[in-house]
Design an enzyme around this catalytic site. Structure first.
Site, PDB file in Angstrom:
ATOM      1  N   LEU A 259     -13.344 -14.415   6.658  1.00  8.92           N
ATOM      2  CA  LEU A 259     -13.908 -13.380   7.538  1.00  8.92           C
ATOM      3  C   LEU A 259     -13.805 -13.853   8.982  1.00  8.92           C
ATOM      4  CD1 LEU A 259     -17.142 -12.459   5.543  1.00  8.92           C
ATOM      5  CD2 LEU A 259     -14.894 -11.359   5.428  1.00  8.92           C
TER       6      LEU A 259
ATOM      7  N   LYS B 245      14.482  10.116 -21.771  1.00  5.50           N
ATOM      8  CA  LYS B 245      14.436  10.516 -20.367  1.00  5.50           C
ATOM      9  C   LYS B 245      15.870  10.716 -19.862  1.00  5.50           C
ATOM     10  CE  LYS B 245      12.032   8.939 -16.132  1.00  5.50           C
ATOM     11  NZ  LYS B 245      11.098   7.878 -15.642  1.00  5.50           N
TER      12      LYS B 245
ATOM     13  N   CYS C  47       8.573  12.201 -16.747  1.00 10.06           N
ATOM     14  CA  CYS C  47       8.440  11.924 -15.306  1.00 10.06           C
ATOM     15  C   CYS C  47       9.572  12.519 -14.465  1.00 10.06           C
ATOM     16  CB  CYS C  47       8.282  10.424 -15.075  1.00 10.06           C
ATOM     17  SG  CYS C  47       7.416  10.050 -13.532  1.00 10.06           S
TER      18      CYS C  47
ATOM     19  N   GLU D  34       3.880   8.338 -19.844  1.00  4.53           N
ATOM     20  CA  GLU D  34       5.150   7.617 -19.967  1.00  4.53           C
ATOM     21  C   GLU D  34       4.905   6.130 -20.287  1.00  4.53           C
ATOM     22  OE1 GLU D  34       7.143   7.576 -16.182  1.00  4.53           O
ATOM     23  OE2 GLU D  34       9.086   7.039 -17.045  1.00  4.53           O
TER      24      GLU D  34
ATOM     25  N   GLU E 157       1.060  -5.670  11.372  1.00  5.27           N
ATOM     26  CA  GLU E 157       1.277  -7.098  11.612  1.00  5.27           C
ATOM     27  C   GLU E 157       2.440  -7.635  10.787  1.00  5.27           C
ATOM     28  OE1 GLU E 157      -3.428  -8.435  12.121  1.00  5.27           O
ATOM     29  OE2 GLU E 157      -2.295  -9.028  10.351  1.00  5.27           O
TER      30      GLU E 157
END
Lengths: 547, 547
Positions: free
Chosen positions: A296, A112, A148, A41, A407
């Site tokens: 980190l 579509k 789709c 598509e 979170e």
């Protein structure tokens, strides 16, 4: 009939490169003696082009590109997804379309019918639905070409179909005996095995025709397309499956098929792992970056993010930064160093204590006599964000944020602090799934230090701080969040599942009140059925379930 | 027949308060002897409820609230906007609906036919369109009840209608002789005078029936509803107009109308000024804030923002913060102080030099030998952002960002720096319109220091820096941006308007490449026909017009 399924990875709006790739796949399919090559598509424009669909110059260039591609089609036929103009007097200006091309010419165009307009999809915003549906004669077959969502509305498969019409049923009634569906169907965990493949097999058995399903592959912003293009024969048997998360060209003789194959199966966590790697790699490449930088902390979220980044980009393109404060434990610093060594990435150590103290001095008159609170916690997170952004600005690195979905849901994160960055890789991965990912990454050897996995999670922004001081245990939190965010359940329903009422109310209140943070979050990769971001559009100023 | 137009300001999801307000307006309309009181679109839920429409508990509470309201309707009839369930087997789960209520009972329900799905509107995402349309007998009239977009598709008025059907034409053909439209139609500059009112007059003249148009008022996140409810008689004359940007209850006898009135006219800049004030006030109140804090640079953007905030919230609820660095001119500091005095707001001075130097020391090993560049400029902006957020965290103030639309378009702003804040008040106001606003604010006396208006704009992040060093003059920039962003023109078309090709290409490249910043921007108030934010959805990773 030999059909080539061209499962390609396009970039939105990169018409020259998109055309080049389509033409090279046409050439490859011709060399492999395919009669027909099928592309996903909107493969001319890339998917999703979003509001570029409102820019006439974009539509024009897509049409010129399609003509260029058509001129290269000979000794093979091709089906290519593109944006067609709506020539009627009413309605949206364009159609989501498939061109059927033979001998340098566009022989027919297919629009579509069903336009997904929910979750991350906005197709009614842009496209006029098909006003006619017609199959195409090709060799000894009659092809039913659909796009789709057109295959996602079977009355028998779905308990409550979204649309009144079923284009597949229509194509069958018009005589189609080979179904071809071109898709850009994004990944969510378990969707391929549990829904898409089952649905295709169901439809093939129902109509007793083969289904050729060609899906896009690769990442575009928050969406990752998993490929997994398949051919199902008229008996409903899977006879070919293209790669997962990689480009592929698969040529299948649908009249003389190989025997039935077993679907390639991956565990859910394996597919999430692949999706995150593919999505990150494409975001970095398609945005023109080379290297990423990650703060980190020694915790599990940044460790998993760094490990995924190394798999996506190689260790020389990932830079770690340790930014300890006086609240950072030695254990955390050691864990971050060990992680960097395990991954073979460069790391820098830039302590934040001096800057933090200078902020405090600068604000001491203002904040005199007011105790340390979340203000000072956030300041530390913001200093770290600023340092990562300074490295980004100086060296052109992309900053990856490391926050997880749990979170982000409850606002346990700092705007302009740990939320600073261009891509929020694991922002749709619930904390409990982050643990699963860590164990999966460590499946052969310890890459993520075991200590990062087993220690109680902490933001280390004040002494003796642990996530569970202000949040319920993560399995409880993630259970409530799944019910509320993914399944849109109300408070009463969630309580009936078995969660404590007070906890449920508190969590939902936090989710609702923290929409303003998520509105300013970097995009991340959707892996669940409902990610924050463009697929979940909530008001900020409201008063529903806020008390 | 006396009709009361209840132009009210609701809060999304605040069902108890929304019901209370509707009931009090019913009571007031009854006391004024109205036969019928009409409320805006989705007045039970507030508009736009966005993805709360996917939460069944939200729909349930809306239905219970409607029942409560119905029980309070007697000696008057009422039309109330709410969310109805779709009882069919297919399609979306809900309808955008109007309830016609008499004698404690919902007598009939009318569904919206045309569902706007463009710009900021997502109605196909949620709603099933009407499957039937029917007028309602009321006293001696037949009411044609329609909802917002239903009146926006007249074949004669619009050069290219978006929809195939015209519900107004249908209602007329079914005998309706009084048209009632309930709306939640957001403000954009010149929309009311130049489009909405003209269209209503056109329709009334075309069908020779009166049109009663009831619009929502007030701000919800990025949208401000301007009210301006009107009654047009069957001769196409405006006979009543409710307030702009304020709640109103207007009772009109449509059989014995007052003479034609002149539409109340405001200049475009007056309406923008009202919209920004109304939108800010509602955002602050509906989010539960009381005070706002604004970084004052001495420049025009922060001055206009502060002046608008004082009009919206009163001077005691606005706090200014001056954060000079060694690049700040004394003139800028003086201008900011003078502004604060003119506005009567408290201001703090918090210099950033010490923190900036400490960052530089912290990063000196890392950045050794690399010259001062945008990294250090951004760091200063980020320190200021952090200080404002620290004040926000400590005192519960809402931070207003001060960036304008022109800057946001080309990325002339710092993520996590001057973009830090909860609400970006003037982020849809182009720089040239910021100047107009400043002059308008100063119409009676100097509130914004003249020097802030006349001096060349500068970010003051390095010595001798002026906006026009890196951007074309603002009138050129805004001309190109209007063509590209608002009117979706391509490069060639914009050049043909008369702009320099190199400048056009550079500006469009900047707009396209800075989508990542805008994705993380705070919401602001839409005042133009195309604001950044939810109404303009662009991919980040793409390659269209990026070179």
């Amino acid at each position: 009939m030999k059909i080539a399924l061209a499962q390609i990875n396009q970039t939105v709006g990169d018409f020259p490169k998109n055309a080049e790739k389509i033409c090279s796949y046409i050439e490859r399919a011709r060399r492999r003696n395919a009669d027909l090559v099928v592309f996903p598509e909107l493969s001319v424009t890339g998917y999703p082009p979003k509001d570029f669909l409102d820019v006439p110059a974009f539509i024009d260039e897509n049409l010129r590109t399609l003509d260029t591609i058509a001129s290269r089609v000979y000794d093979i036929s091709a089906i290519v997804g593109f944006v067609d103009r709506n020539k009627r007097r009413h309605g949206k200006f364009v159609h989501n379309a498939a061109a059927f091309i033979q001998d340098h010419k566009i022989v027919s165009v297919h629009h579509k019918s069903l336009l997904p307009t929910y979750d991350v999809f906005d197709e009614c915003r842009y496209f006029e639905p098909a006003h006619t549906i017609s199959p195409v004669k090709f060799m000894d077959s009659i092809l039913g070409i659909s796009i789709c969502e057109d295959i996602w509305n079977d009355e028998e498969f779905w308990p409550r179909p979204l649309y009144e019409i079923d284009p597949i049923e229509n194509l069958i009634s018009y005589g189609a005996n080979v179904m071809i569906n071109i898709s850009s169907s994004p990944f969510t965990v378990e969707k391929h095995d549990k829904i898409r493949l089952r649905m295709l097999i169901h439809d093939a058995m129902k109509y007793k025709v083969p289904f050729i399903y060609v899906n896009q592959v690769g990442g575009n912003d928050d969406l990752v397309f998993d490929g997994n293009s398949v051919v199902i024969n008229a008996q409903g048997r899977l006879i070919a499956q293209a790669a997962s998360f990689e480009e592929d060209l698969m040529v299948v003789d649908i009249e003389n098929p190989a025997v039935q194959i077993q679907p390639r199966t991956y565990s859910p966590i394996e597919t999430v792992h692949m999706a995150l790697i593919a999505g990150l790699r494409d975001y970095v490449i398609k945005c023109g970056f080379k290297k990423v930088v990650i703060g980190l902390s020694g915790g599990i979220d940044s460790a998993v993010t760094a490990a995924l980044a190394v798999e996506a980009l190689d260790n020389e393109n990932v830079v770690g930064v340790l930014m300890p404060s006086r609240f950072s434990s030695q254990g955390s610093v050691d864990d971050a160093v060990k992680l960097s060594q395990n991954l073979g990435i460069a790391y820098k150590v830039i302590p934040i204590q001096d800057v933090f103290e200078t902020y405090q001095k600068t604000l001491q008159t203002e904040f005199k006599g007011i105790p340390f609170d979340s203000t000072e916690e956030n300041l530390q997170a913001r200093i770290r964000g600023n340092i990562l952004m300074a490295l980004s600005n100086k060296y052109g690195y992309l900053v990856l944020t490391t926050g997880n979905k749990s979170e982000l849901a409850v606002g346990y994160c700092t705007l302009y602090g740990d939320m600073s960055g261009g891509f929020a890789l694991i922002s749709d991965v619930p904390k409990t799934m982050v643990y699963e990912l860590a164990r999966y990454i460590n499946r052969e050897k310890e890459i993520i230090p075991l200590n990062s996995i087993v220690k109680p999670p902490s933001a280390e922004l004040k002494p003796n701080q642990f996530d569970q001081d202000s949040l319920p245990p993560y399995d409880v939190l993630d259970g409530i969040l799944k019910a509320y965010v993914e399944d849109a359940r109300g408070i009463d329903e969630i309580i009936r599942i078995g969660f404590d009422e007070k906890v449920v109310r508190e969590i939902i209140r936090k989710v609702n009140r923290n929409e303003y943070k998520r509105r300013q979050a970097a995009p991340g990769i959707k892996v669940t059925s409902k990610a924050f971001g463009l697929g979940r559009r909530m008001p900020i100023a409201h008063n529903f379930m806020c008390q």
